[in-house]
Enzyme design. Structure first.
Site, PDB file in Angstrom:
ATOM      1  N   ALA A 104       0.769  -1.257   0.000  1.00 17.42           N
ATOM      2  CA  ALA A 104       0.000   0.000   0.000  1.00 17.42           C
ATOM      3  C   ALA A 104       0.797   1.303   0.000  1.00 17.42           C
ATOM      4  O   ALA A 104       0.238   2.340  -0.328  1.00 17.42           O
ATOM      5  CB  ALA A 104      -0.961   0.008   1.184  1.00 17.42           C
ATOM      6  N   CYS A 127       3.039  -1.243 -12.791  1.00 15.59           N
ATOM      7  CA  CYS A 127       3.371  -0.110 -13.666  1.00 15.59           C
ATOM      8  C   CYS A 127       4.485  -0.552 -14.608  1.00 15.59           C
ATOM      9  O   CYS A 127       5.493   0.115 -14.741  1.00 15.59           O
ATOM     10  CB  CYS A 127       3.734   1.123 -12.852  1.00 15.59           C
ATOM     11  SG  CYS A 127       5.122   0.900 -11.758  1.00 15.59           S
TER      12      CYS A 127
HETATM   13  C1  LIG Z   1       3.906  -0.261  -6.546  1.00 15.45           C
HETATM   14  S1  LIG Z   1       4.320  -0.012  -4.895  1.00 15.45           S
HETATM   15  C2  LIG Z   1       2.763   0.329  -4.176  1.00 15.45           C
HETATM   16  C3  LIG Z   1       2.222   1.703  -4.433  1.00 15.45           C
HETATM   17  C4  LIG Z   1       0.948   1.959  -3.662  1.00 15.45           C
HETATM   18  N1  LIG Z   1      -0.047   0.958  -3.941  1.00 15.45           N
HETATM   19  C5  LIG Z   1       0.360   3.324  -3.939  1.00 15.45           C
HETATM   20  O1  LIG Z   1      -0.607   3.433  -4.670  1.00 15.45           O
HETATM   21  O2  LIG Z   1       0.848   4.311  -3.372  1.00 15.45           O
HETATM   22  C6  LIG Z   1       4.627  -1.619  -4.307  1.00 15.45           C
HETATM   23  C7  LIG Z   1       4.882  -1.732  -2.825  1.00 15.45           C
HETATM   24  O3  LIG Z   1       5.095  -3.117  -2.529  1.00 15.45           O
HETATM   25  C8  LIG Z   1       6.048  -3.212  -1.492  1.00 15.45           C
HETATM   26  N2  LIG Z   1       6.688  -4.554  -1.541  1.00 15.45           N
HETATM   27  C9  LIG Z   1       7.935  -4.889  -1.907  1.00 15.45           C
HETATM   28  N3  LIG Z   1       8.125  -6.208  -1.784  1.00 15.45           N
HETATM   29  C10 LIG Z   1       6.997  -6.732  -1.318  1.00 15.45           C
HETATM   30  C11 LIG Z   1       6.565  -8.053  -0.974  1.00 15.45           C
HETATM   31  N4  LIG Z   1       7.370  -9.091  -1.112  1.00 15.45           N
HETATM   32  N5  LIG Z   1       5.323  -8.218  -0.511  1.00 15.45           N
HETATM   33  C12 LIG Z   1       4.494  -7.159  -0.377  1.00 15.45           C
HETATM   34  N6  LIG Z   1       4.837  -5.907  -0.697  1.00 15.45           N
HETATM   35  C13 LIG Z   1       6.063  -5.691  -1.163  1.00 15.45           C
HETATM   36  C14 LIG Z   1       7.021  -2.086  -1.780  1.00 15.45           C
HETATM   37  O4  LIG Z   1       7.718  -1.709  -0.606  1.00 15.45           O
HETATM   38  C15 LIG Z   1       6.112  -0.996  -2.327  1.00 15.45           C
HETATM   39  O5  LIG Z   1       5.742  -0.099  -1.313  1.00 15.45           O
END
Ligand SMILES: C[S@@+](CC[C@H](N)C(=O)[O-])C[C@H]1O[C@@H](n2cnc3c(N)ncnc32)[C@H](O)[C@@H]1O
Length: 451
Positions: free
Chosen positions: A111, A232
């Site tokens: 998130a 993305c």
């Molecule tokens: C694309 S970003 C999310 C952006 C967010 N949904 C927004 O709209 O502001 C993906 C997120 O997944 C987290 N992430 C990284 N590895 C992960 C994992 N193994 N499981 C869950 N989340 C993870 C990252 O830290 C990052 O904050």
């Protein structure tokens, strides 16, 4: 823009005749930036348009607008009062696709910093629930601040792995957002460092990680529920091929996402399978006014019942009694929920969820500090209320010198007594405590303007 050769080769194969337009857009099309209105604040859209002038609507999000980031500052009083959120327009499509209802239990599994969580949370009433999870601790704190600023009440922020949540919340959520960590090809135009980090191996490993996150999401989804999955990136290893994995391994169907008819369809031939991908959606900068993005909406065809038991009701604590006293003296509204104390921080937690053994950053609405039998209200509480909920308010215009003084941490004149909400054109922005004609400043130090 210098792009990796293997990325260009793959895009050429994927796009055929369209490739030249695509590659031109990587350099020539202006970068898209936008703001999204906080729909939980009544009249926010009109107030923002009055302040910044007519803005062009994002066609897949009725509350999203294109906006030049150099002209609208994060220090603008309407931003500090939670009336809008800066968000890349394509990113607004994920929650638009989901059609959230006010009593849904929604989980946003990846998130931070909170674009999708704040968009989803604005639809949820006190009968619903938002759990916004972020695996990286400092990002979870930023997420929590953004949720506070949006004035969301029934929202919990957790800092866990997807597995840990999946062990606890079995078939608990109606809707789950998986805006997955990805190779970020759609961000190449905005963040050149994403180009340096790119490799074929990275796209493949991102796909593997996304499947694992979706496995966890499936464990937490109620029978008949929905998962929106987005990235993305343009890489098929992460988009169509991850969708094919879901269709192969779970009793789910792809359904038409809401509000996204104008976007390109995903492609079955990129999925390495025979599955039809025409219900998934892609955003390309040479075709739509947005950075690269992918969205798919899954519907569960199972009929599992939730296996999660509701938390037990706790009895009234001294902290709650002191809060109720504050409420009687300074508010016109009575908050409904369960109270819980984390150290000195008093929270109003959602009734429906037990967070025992889960790392929680925000267990519902932070009401304020309870210390030595006294209560000091929080910024989050102020932003969660409406002007009419306060007994004392002092209202300023956006460009008023008095408001600027307040936002810089200074005292301002005020003829009220006791806790008083400062509002900007009627929207609460922070607290002050008034006595003898002066309002002592309680605007959070970390948000104060330097000049
Ligand atoms: C694309 S970003 C999310 C952006 C967010 N949904 C927004 O709209 O502001 C993906 C997120 O997944 C987290 N992430 C990284 N590895 C992960 C994992 N193994 N499981 C869950 N989340 C993870 C990252 O830290 C990052 O904050």
């Amino acid at each position: 823009m210098r792009l990796p050769e293997k990325f260009e080769d793959r895009m050429k194969k994927m796009l055929g005749d369209e490739y030249d337009d695509f590659i031109k857009s990587m350099d020539e099309t202006p970068i898209f930036t936008g703001i999204r209105i906080n729909t939980s604040k009544v009249g926010a859209k009109d107030a923002v348009i009055k302040e910044f002038g007519e803005l062009q609507n994002v066609s897949w999000c009725s509350d999203g607008f294109y906006a030049d980031k150099s002209k609208i500052s994060g220090n603008h009083p309407y931003h500090l009062a939670g009336l809008f959120y800066f968000q890349e327009p394509s990113a607004m499509s994920t929650v638009s696709a989901l059609n959230i209802e006010s009593d849904d239990y929604v989980l946003d599994l990846c998130a931070a910093p909170g674009g999708k969580a704040t968009q989803a949370g604005a639809f949820i009433s006190k009968n619903g629930l938002l759990v916004a999870n972020e695996i990286v601790k400092n990002r979870a704190n930023i997420l929590s601040d953004n949720i506070d600023r949006f004035g969301l009440t029934n929202a919990v922020v957790t800092n866990e792995t997807p597995q840990k949540l999946a062990e606890k919340y079995v078939h608990f959520f109606d809707k789950i957002i998986v805006d997955a960590p990805c190779s970020g090809e759609g961000m190449f135009r905005k963040e050149p460092q994403a180009v340096d980090e790119w490799s074929v191996e990275h796209t493949v490993s991102c796909g593997v990680r996304q499947k694992h996150i979706l496995d966890c999401a499936m464990k937490m989804l109620k029978g008949g529920g929905y998962i929106v999955y987005s990235t993305c990136t343009f890489a098929p290893e992460e988009n169509e091929q991850v969708c094919a994995y879901m269709l192969e391994n779970y009793n789910v169907e792809l359904v038409e996402p809401n509000n996204l008819d104008m976007l390109s369809k995903g492609r079955g031939e990129w999925s390495n399978s025979d599955y039809d991908m025409s219900k998934t959606r892609r955003i390309f900068p040479h075709k739509n006014n947005g950075e690269g993005h992918f969205v798919a909406l899954f519907h569960s065809l199972d009929n599992y019942e939730s296996e999660v038991s509701k938390p037990k009701k706790t009895s009234m604590t001294d902290a709650e009694k002191v809060y109720r006293q504050f409420e009687k003296e300074f508010l016109n509204t009575e908050l409904d929920g369960e109270f819980c104390l984390f150290g000195e921080q008093l929270y109003l937690k959602p009734k429906c969820i037990d967070v025992d053994k889960i790392k929680v950053v925000r267990n519902g609405l932070n009401l304020g500090i309870y210390r030595k039998n006294r209560f000091e209200p929080s910024y989050a509480l102020c932003l969660a209320l409406k002007k009419e909920d306060f007994k004392n308010t002092v209202d300023f215009e956006c460009d008023s010198e008095e408001l600027k003084k307040y936002l810089m941490g200074n005292t301002v004149e005020c003829d009220k007594k006791g806790w008083c909400a400062v509002t900007v054109n009627g929207y609460p922005i922070g607290w002050g405590k008034a006595s003898n004609g002066i309002l002592k400043n309680h605007f959070p130090k970390y948000l104060r303007l330097k000049r």
